[in-house]
Design a protein around this motif. Structure first.
Motif, mmCIF file in Angstrom:
data_model
loop_
_atom_site.group_PDB
_atom_site.id
_atom_site.type_symbol
_atom_site.label_atom_id
_atom_site.label_comp_id
_atom_site.label_asym_id
_atom_site.label_seq_id
_atom_site.Cartn_x
_atom_site.Cartn_y
_atom_site.Cartn_z
ATOM 1 N N GLU A 152 41.958 32.547 62.677
ATOM 2 C CA GLU A 152 40.743 32.128 61.818
ATOM 3 C C GLU A 152 39.561 33.084 62.504
ATOM 4 O OE1 GLU A 152 39.695 27.884 60.870
ATOM 5 O OE2 GLU A 152 41.928 27.724 61.029
ATOM 6 N N ARG A 153 37.880 32.851 61.694
ATOM 7 C CA ARG A 153 37.210 33.216 62.467
ATOM 8 C C ARG A 153 36.745 32.594 62.695
ATOM 9 N NH1 ARG A 153 34.627 35.752 56.298
ATOM 10 N NH2 ARG A 153 35.345 38.571 56.114
ATOM 11 N N ARG A 154 35.897 32.973 62.985
ATOM 12 C CA ARG A 154 35.185 32.053 64.730
ATOM 13 C C ARG A 154 33.763 33.042 65.137
ATOM 14 N NH1 ARG A 154 36.235 35.576 69.425
ATOM 15 N NH2 ARG A 154 37.467 37.758 68.617
ATOM 16 N N ASP A 155 32.853 32.850 65.851
ATOM 17 C CA ASP A 155 32.019 33.410 65.849
ATOM 18 C C ASP A 155 32.845 34.530 66.837
ATOM 19 O OD1 ASP A 155 31.090 31.759 67.716
ATOM 20 O OD2 ASP A 155 29.549 30.297 66.695
ATOM 21 N N ALA A 156 31.219 35.400 67.436
ATOM 22 C CA ALA A 156 30.868 36.557 68.383
ATOM 23 C C ALA A 156 30.752 35.013 69.543
ATOM 24 C CB ALA A 156 30.268 37.352 67.732
ATOM 25 N N ASP A 157 30.734 35.100 70.436
ATOM 26 C CA ASP A 157 30.535 34.433 71.495
ATOM 27 C C ASP A 157 30.798 34.791 72.724
ATOM 28 O OD1 ASP A 157 32.986 35.129 72.662
ATOM 29 O OD2 ASP A 157 34.794 32.813 72.480
ATOM 30 N N LYS B 25 27.624 26.657 62.728
ATOM 31 C CA LYS B 25 26.044 26.975 63.106
ATOM 32 C C LYS B 25 26.685 28.167 63.352
ATOM 33 C CE LYS B 25 21.684 27.214 64.790
ATOM 34 N NZ LYS B 25 21.551 28.424 64.778
ATOM 35 N N TYR B 26 26.221 29.377 62.495
ATOM 36 C CA TYR B 26 26.716 30.613 63.392
ATOM 37 C C TYR B 26 25.945 31.100 64.317
ATOM 38 C CZ TYR B 26 28.618 35.597 63.503
ATOM 39 O OH TYR B 26 29.037 35.938 63.774
ATOM 40 N N PHE B 27 24.810 31.036 63.581
ATOM 41 C CA PHE B 27 23.483 31.287 64.793
ATOM 42 C C PHE B 27 23.694 31.034 65.535
ATOM 43 C CE2 PHE B 27 23.190 35.464 61.479
ATOM 44 C CZ PHE B 27 24.171 36.669 62.133
ATOM 45 N N TYR C 177 29.444 47.173 58.588
ATOM 46 C CA TYR C 177 28.752 46.999 59.533
ATOM 47 C C TYR C 177 29.017 46.605 60.932
ATOM 48 C CZ TYR C 177 27.261 51.495 57.364
ATOM 49 O OH TYR C 177 27.284 52.619 56.692
ATOM 50 N N ASN C 178 29.525 45.137 60.411
ATOM 51 C CA ASN C 178 29.207 43.910 61.180
ATOM 52 C C ASN C 178 29.767 44.075 62.547
ATOM 53 O OD1 ASN C 178 29.095 40.864 61.794
ATOM 54 N ND2 ASN C 178 30.768 41.018 61.064
ATOM 55 N N MET C 179 28.946 43.297 63.635
ATOM 56 C CA MET C 179 29.266 44.262 64.622
ATOM 57 C C MET C 179 29.277 45.466 65.081
ATOM 58 S SD MET C 179 29.374 40.708 65.588
ATOM 59 C CE MET C 179 29.933 40.335 67.172
ATOM 60 N N THR C 180 28.403 46.393 64.713
ATOM 61 C CA THR C 180 28.443 47.653 65.335
ATOM 62 C C THR C 180 27.095 47.905 66.153
ATOM 63 O OG1 THR C 180 27.417 47.944 63.206
ATOM 64 C CG2 THR C 180 29.289 48.404 63.297
ATOM 65 N N GLU D 294 25.280 42.090 63.539
ATOM 66 C CA GLU D 294 26.097 40.699 63.649
ATOM 67 C C GLU D 294 25.523 40.090 61.802
ATOM 68 O OE1 GLU D 294 25.885 38.400 66.784
ATOM 69 O OE2 GLU D 294 27.459 36.741 65.818
ATOM 70 N N VAL D 295 27.181 40.110 61.599
ATOM 71 C CA VAL D 295 26.791 39.299 60.104
ATOM 72 C C VAL D 295 27.247 37.822 60.161
ATOM 73 C CG1 VAL D 295 26.619 39.247 57.174
ATOM 74 C CG2 VAL D 295 26.503 41.799 58.758
ATOM 75 N N ASN D 296 26.284 36.495 59.710
ATOM 76 C CA ASN D 296 27.160 35.196 59.249
ATOM 77 C C ASN D 296 28.248 35.161 58.001
ATOM 78 O OD1 ASN D 296 27.652 32.747 58.770
ATOM 79 N ND2 ASN D 296 24.957 31.919 59.419
ATOM 80 N N PRO D 297 29.365 34.533 58.820
ATOM 81 C CA PRO D 297 30.021 34.745 57.337
ATOM 82 C C PRO D 297 30.167 33.952 55.965
ATOM 83 C CG PRO D 297 30.755 34.229 59.726
ATOM 84 C CD PRO D 297 29.330 33.888 59.801
ATOM 85 N N HIS D 298 29.164 33.172 56.824
ATOM 86 C CA HIS D 298 28.436 31.721 55.870
ATOM 87 C C HIS D 298 27.612 32.235 54.808
ATOM 88 C CE1 HIS D 298 29.866 28.314 57.777
ATOM 89 N NE2 HIS D 298 29.816 28.809 58.677
HETATM 90 C C1 LIG Z 1 31.310 39.539 61.904
HETATM 91 O O1 LIG Z 1 32.345 39.414 62.982
HETATM 92 C C2 LIG Z 1 32.017 38.397 64.114
HETATM 93 C C3 LIG Z 1 33.163 38.048 65.163
HETATM 94 O O2 LIG Z 1 33.975 39.680 64.896
HETATM 95 C C4 LIG Z 1 33.039 37.195 62.846
HETATM 96 O O3 LIG Z 1 32.562 36.232 63.576
HETATM 97 C C5 LIG Z 1 32.324 37.088 61.851
HETATM 98 O O4 LIG Z 1 32.580 36.024 60.853
HETATM 99 C C6 LIG Z 1 31.687 38.486 60.754
HETATM 100 N N1 LIG Z 1 31.037 38.025 60.060
HETATM 101 C C7 LIG Z 1 31.563 38.210 58.331
HETATM 102 C C8 LIG Z 1 30.859 38.567 57.238
HETATM 103 O O5 LIG Z 1 32.983 38.732 58.430
#
Ligand SMILES: *[C@@H]1O[C@H](CO)[C@@H](O)[C@H](O)[C@H]1NC(C)=O
Ligand SMILES: *[C@@H]1O[C@H](CO)[C@@H](O)[C@H](O)[C@H]1NC(C)=O
Length: 287
Positions: free
Chosen positions: A24-29, A51-53, A137-140, A171-175
């Motif tokens: 599952e999507r998790r935040d960049a810990d 909360k993501y960030f 560009y997420n996490m670049t 870093e892009v918030n998945p929300h």
């Molecule tokens: C960006 O990458 C992080 C770490 O992998 C992830 O948790 C997050 O959901 C990603 N954001 C998007 C918009 O996909």
């Protein structure tokens, strides 16, 4: 004036963290992105789960995954300037439409600089721009060589007399796909993070208010941090310069600033323990 020397060299775009496809999507810990720190000061533990960030335990304008303390004041200003320059240079390369807002726009109004008492930078981005960042560009990581920046904040290691290299991360918030202002814990859509100092730029998307438009209010827009904005106040964007970089600014900047800070903010000559020096075109600290 443009400091061409400062044309920072874009060296690599490397993905530094990837979630396993089956997870599952998790935040960049902390563990996946930390650089040199042993302790997690991300502030994640006390934040709501959705909360993501996370803001650091020691100051809301620092990312605790990358720093353990605030910068001394004399290092904060150059670090913020570098943050602005690298951000606009990278976004212009990527082609993501972005412009300065709020406190940064007020600083721009006075002398095209960050106000000396500001500890953050405010920008907005178009919906297309944010989709581009999220999709590609997420996490670049983006590396820049600074010919003249003062040594390493830790006083050793990577800095040397010839200058130093700094890495910045998108870093892009998945929300970001949730357009609702009820998503209170995720009003920041993306961040441009200085992975050495932990300072960052909050990026918010300027969104069409489709509900208002359906009720006949054309051109109503908003960002998730609840700023209501009219399309005509932002577009067409104007070209200008901020901290020596070419940037975009909103079309009706004076109206926006008056609306947000009052007419006085554009005229007063002393504020926050600083006075406006007309000759130097600078805010000078009152001592
Ligand atoms: C960006 O990458 C992080 C770490 O992998 C992830 O948790 C997050 O959901 C990603 N954001 C998007 C918009 O996909
Ligand atoms: C957006 O976030 C709010 C608040 O957390 C939530 O109630 C809503 O279901 C979310 N909407 C979508 C489309 O995920």
């Amino acid at each position: 004036m443009l400091r061409l020397r400062f044309w920072l060299l874009l060296l690599t775009n490397a993905l530094i963290a990837q979630a396993l496809p089956t997870q599952e999507r998790r935040d960049a810990d902390f563990a996946s992105v930390r650089t040199e720190l042993a302790h997690d000061r991300s502030g994640k533990r006390r934040d709501p789960l959705d909360k993501y960030f996370h803001e650091s335990t020691f100051h809301p304008h620092y990312d605790g995954r990358f720093a353990a303390s605030k910068l001394p004041e004399e290092q904060r200003k150059p670090a913020l300037t570098a943050l602005v320059q690298t951000y606009f240079s990278t976004m212009s390369t990527i082609g993501a439409q972005t412009w300065i807002m709020h406190g940064s726009l007020l600083g721009w109004y006075w002398n095209r600089r960050i106000m000396p008492w500001d500890s953050d930078v405010d920008v907005q981005m178009s919906e297309d721009g944010m989709r581009e960042l999220a999709g590609y560009y997420n996490m670049t990581m983006h590396n820049f060589d600074f010919p003249s920046m003062e040594g390493d904040r830790r006083g050793k290691g990577r800095g040397d007399a010839k200058g130093k290299r700094r890495s910045y991360m998108i870093e892009v918030n998945p929300h970001y796909t949730n357009a609702s202002t009820a998503d209170l814990h995720n009003v920041i859509d993306a961040r441009w993070i200085d992975t050495e100092t932990g300072l960052f730029i909050d990026i918010t998307t300027l969104r069409r208010d489709r509900e208002a438009e359906a009720r006949g209010y054309k051109g109503h827009m908003y960002s998730k941090d609840k700023h209501l904005i009219l399309e005509d106040d932002i577009f067409p964007l104007r070209d200008s310069v901020f901290e020596g970089m070419p940037v975009k600014i909103p079309y009706a900047y004076a109206e926006l600033l008056e609306g947000e800070y009052g007419r006085k903010a554009l005229a007063r000559s002393s504020v926050e323990n600083h006075r406006w020096d007309r000759e130097r075109m600078e805010w000078v600290k009152i001592v």
